[in-house]
Design a protein around this motif. Structure first.
Motif, PDB file in Angstrom:
ATOM      1  N   ILE A 166      31.625   0.481 -13.719  1.00  0.00           N
ATOM      2  CA  ILE A 166      30.377   1.223 -13.970  1.00  0.00           C
ATOM      3  C   ILE A 166      30.340   2.493 -13.130  1.00  0.00           C
ATOM      4  O   ILE A 166      29.948   3.559 -13.614  1.00  0.00           O
ATOM      5  CB  ILE A 166      29.154   0.313 -13.683  1.00  0.00           C
ATOM      6  N   GLU A 167      30.731   2.401 -11.865  1.00  0.00           N
ATOM      7  CA  GLU A 167      30.760   3.558 -10.986  1.00  0.00           C
ATOM      8  C   GLU A 167      31.697   4.647 -11.544  1.00  0.00           C
ATOM      9  O   GLU A 167      31.395   5.822 -11.483  1.00  0.00           O
ATOM     10  CB  GLU A 167      31.213   3.158  -9.571  1.00  0.00           C
ATOM     11  N   LYS A 168      32.852   4.236 -12.076  1.00  0.00           N
ATOM     12  CA  LYS A 168      33.801   5.200 -12.654  1.00  0.00           C
ATOM     13  C   LYS A 168      33.193   5.891 -13.871  1.00  0.00           C
ATOM     14  O   LYS A 168      33.395   7.077 -14.080  1.00  0.00           O
ATOM     15  CB  LYS A 168      35.098   4.497 -13.030  1.00  0.00           C
ATOM     16  N   MET A 169      32.450   5.144 -14.675  1.00  0.00           N
ATOM     17  CA  MET A 169      31.805   5.749 -15.853  1.00  0.00           C
ATOM     18  C   MET A 169      30.749   6.755 -15.441  1.00  0.00           C
ATOM     19  O   MET A 169      30.609   7.807 -16.043  1.00  0.00           O
ATOM     20  CB  MET A 169      31.174   4.668 -16.739  1.00  0.00           C
ATOM     21  N   ILE A 170      30.007   6.444 -14.388  1.00  0.00           N
ATOM     22  CA  ILE A 170      28.934   7.333 -13.941  1.00  0.00           C
ATOM     23  C   ILE A 170      29.511   8.614 -13.362  1.00  0.00           C
ATOM     24  O   ILE A 170      29.019   9.715 -13.657  1.00  0.00           O
ATOM     25  CB  ILE A 170      28.052   6.608 -12.901  1.00  0.00           C
ATOM     26  N   LYS A 171      30.546   8.513 -12.572  1.00  0.00           N
ATOM     27  CA  LYS A 171      31.140   9.672 -11.900  1.00  0.00           C
ATOM     28  C   LYS A 171      32.019  10.512 -12.829  1.00  0.00           C
ATOM     29  O   LYS A 171      32.170  11.692 -12.627  1.00  0.00           O
ATOM     30  CB  LYS A 171      31.963   9.219 -10.687  1.00  0.00           C
ATOM     31  N   GLY A 172      32.612   9.880 -13.776  1.00  0.00           N
ATOM     32  CA  GLY A 172      33.632  10.572 -14.537  1.00  0.00           C
ATOM     33  C   GLY A 172      33.258  10.982 -15.868  1.00  0.00           C
ATOM     34  O   GLY A 172      33.547  11.734 -16.607  1.00  0.00           O
ATOM     35  N   GLY A 209      21.253 -24.069  -9.008  1.00  0.00           N
ATOM     36  CA  GLY A 209      22.395 -23.677  -8.190  1.00  0.00           C
ATOM     37  C   GLY A 209      23.725 -24.145  -8.742  1.00  0.00           C
ATOM     38  O   GLY A 209      24.701 -24.266  -7.997  1.00  0.00           O
ATOM     39  N   GLN A 210      23.797 -24.419 -10.026  1.00  0.00           N
ATOM     40  CA  GLN A 210      25.018 -24.940 -10.641  1.00  0.00           C
ATOM     41  C   GLN A 210      25.719 -23.912 -11.529  1.00  0.00           C
ATOM     42  O   GLN A 210      26.672 -24.249 -12.221  1.00  0.00           O
ATOM     43  CB  GLN A 210      24.692 -26.180 -11.475  1.00  0.00           C
ATOM     44  N   TYR A 211      25.265 -22.658 -11.514  1.00  0.00           N
ATOM     45  CA  TYR A 211      25.882 -21.642 -12.361  1.00  0.00           C
ATOM     46  C   TYR A 211      27.040 -21.004 -11.603  1.00  0.00           C
ATOM     47  O   TYR A 211      26.860 -20.471 -10.512  1.00  0.00           O
ATOM     48  CB  TYR A 211      24.853 -20.578 -12.764  1.00  0.00           C
ATOM     49  N   PRO A 212      28.255 -21.052 -12.174  1.00  0.00           N
ATOM     50  CA  PRO A 212      29.409 -20.499 -11.462  1.00  0.00           C
ATOM     51  C   PRO A 212      29.358 -18.963 -11.437  1.00  0.00           C
ATOM     52  O   PRO A 212      29.118 -18.336 -12.462  1.00  0.00           O
ATOM     53  CB  PRO A 212      30.608 -20.985 -12.273  1.00  0.00           C
ATOM     54  N   VAL A 213      29.560 -18.386 -10.252  1.00  0.00           N
ATOM     55  CA  VAL A 213      29.540 -16.934 -10.094  1.00  0.00           C
ATOM     56  C   VAL A 213      30.920 -16.498  -9.622  1.00  0.00           C
ATOM     57  O   VAL A 213      31.413 -16.974  -8.591  1.00  0.00           O
ATOM     58  CB  VAL A 213      28.457 -16.504  -9.077  1.00  0.00           C
ATOM     59  N   ASP A 214      31.549 -15.604 -10.376  1.00  0.00           N
ATOM     60  CA  ASP A 214      32.862 -15.070 -10.009  1.00  0.00           C
ATOM     61  C   ASP A 214      32.632 -13.715  -9.346  1.00  0.00           C
ATOM     62  O   ASP A 214      32.463 -12.695 -10.021  1.00  0.00           O
ATOM     63  CB  ASP A 214      33.731 -14.938 -11.256  1.00  0.00           C
ATOM     64  N   SER A 215      32.600 -13.695  -8.036  1.00  0.00           N
ATOM     65  CA  SER A 215      32.290 -12.478  -7.295  1.00  0.00           C
ATOM     66  C   SER A 215      33.316 -11.377  -7.541  1.00  0.00           C
ATOM     67  O   SER A 215      32.969 -10.193  -7.569  1.00  0.00           O
ATOM     68  CB  SER A 215      32.159 -12.773  -5.803  1.00  0.00           C
ATOM     69  N   ARG A 216      34.566 -11.751  -7.737  1.00  0.00           N
ATOM     70  CA  ARG A 216      35.602 -10.745  -8.012  1.00  0.00           C
ATOM     71  C   ARG A 216      35.324 -10.029  -9.333  1.00  0.00           C
ATOM     72  O   ARG A 216      35.416  -8.804  -9.426  1.00  0.00           O
ATOM     73  CB  ARG A 216      36.981 -11.407  -8.036  1.00  0.00           C
ATOM     74  N   ARG A 217      34.985 -10.796 -10.340  1.00  0.00           N
ATOM     75  CA  ARG A 217      34.679 -10.213 -11.667  1.00  0.00           C
ATOM     76  C   ARG A 217      33.452  -9.305 -11.590  1.00  0.00           C
ATOM     77  O   ARG A 217      33.440  -8.228 -12.188  1.00  0.00           O
ATOM     78  CB  ARG A 217      34.449 -11.334 -12.676  1.00  0.00           C
ATOM     79  N   ILE A 218      32.442  -9.701 -10.859  1.00  0.00           N
ATOM     80  CA  ILE A 218      31.238  -8.883 -10.687  1.00  0.00           C
ATOM     81  C   ILE A 218      31.596  -7.568  -9.996  1.00  0.00           C
ATOM     82  O   ILE A 218      31.179  -6.487 -10.416  1.00  0.00           O
ATOM     83  CB  ILE A 218      30.162  -9.656  -9.898  1.00  0.00           C
ATOM     84  N   ALA A 219      32.403  -7.642  -8.939  1.00  0.00           N
ATOM     85  CA  ALA A 219      32.816  -6.443  -8.213  1.00  0.00           C
ATOM     86  C   ALA A 219      33.620  -5.503  -9.114  1.00  0.00           C
ATOM     87  O   ALA A 219      33.417  -4.281  -9.088  1.00  0.00           O
ATOM     88  CB  ALA A 219      33.618  -6.832  -6.987  1.00  0.00           C
ATOM     89  N   GLU A 220      34.525  -6.048  -9.918  1.00  0.00           N
ATOM     90  CA  GLU A 220      35.321  -5.220 -10.832  1.00  0.00           C
ATOM     91  C   GLU A 220      34.429  -4.505 -11.843  1.00  0.00           C
ATOM     92  O   GLU A 220      34.654  -3.333 -12.176  1.00  0.00           O
ATOM     93  CB  GLU A 220      36.359  -6.082 -11.546  1.00  0.00           C
ATOM     94  N   ASN A 221      33.401  -5.202 -12.319  1.00  0.00           N
ATOM     95  CA  ASN A 221      32.480  -4.577 -13.272  1.00  0.00           C
ATOM     96  C   ASN A 221      31.666  -3.466 -12.615  1.00  0.00           C
ATOM     97  O   ASN A 221      31.402  -2.432 -13.235  1.00  0.00           O
ATOM     98  CB  ASN A 221      31.558  -5.628 -13.892  1.00  0.00           C
TER      99      ASN A 221
END
Length: 100
Positions: free
Chosen positions: A94-100, A78-90
């Motif tokens: 990905i969604e833009k690549m799939i749709k566009g 449980g010591q691995y830092p997770v940047d939720s904002r960065r994950i959401a941006e990625n």
């Protein structure tokens, strides 16, 4: 009757003669003409040859095993830092690549 293209009938005759000689206990031998007919009737096989670079890449992984193990351990503890904002941006990218 022998098919002039595939020599199918000739091949059957050769195989039949070989089976009879084997049944009699005689060693199996092919005449030069029968060997040529068998070679021409045999299907061609494909061969794959990798370059030396490709062989090396297939043998050596391109990642740092020690780093992977360190990340696994940090996640488990449980010591691995997770940047939720960065994950959401990625995910958005990905969604833009799939749709566009």
């Amino acid at each position: 009757m022998t098919d002039p293209i595939s020599h199918f009938g000739r091949k059957v005759q050769i195989e039949s003669a070989n089976r009879q000689s084997v049944a009699k206990g005689e060693p199996r031998a092919l005449a030069p003409a029968s060997q040529e007919a068998t070679r021409s009737a045999a299907p061609a096989t494909d061969e794959l040859r990798l370059s030396k670079v490709a062989q090396q890449v297939m043998q050596e992984p391109e990642f740092d095993r020690a780093k992977v193990e360190a990340i696994k351990t940090a996640i488990q503890q449980g010591q691995y830092p997770v940047d939720s904002r960065r994950i959401a941006e990625n995910f958005v990218a990905i969604e833009k690549m799939i749709k566009g």
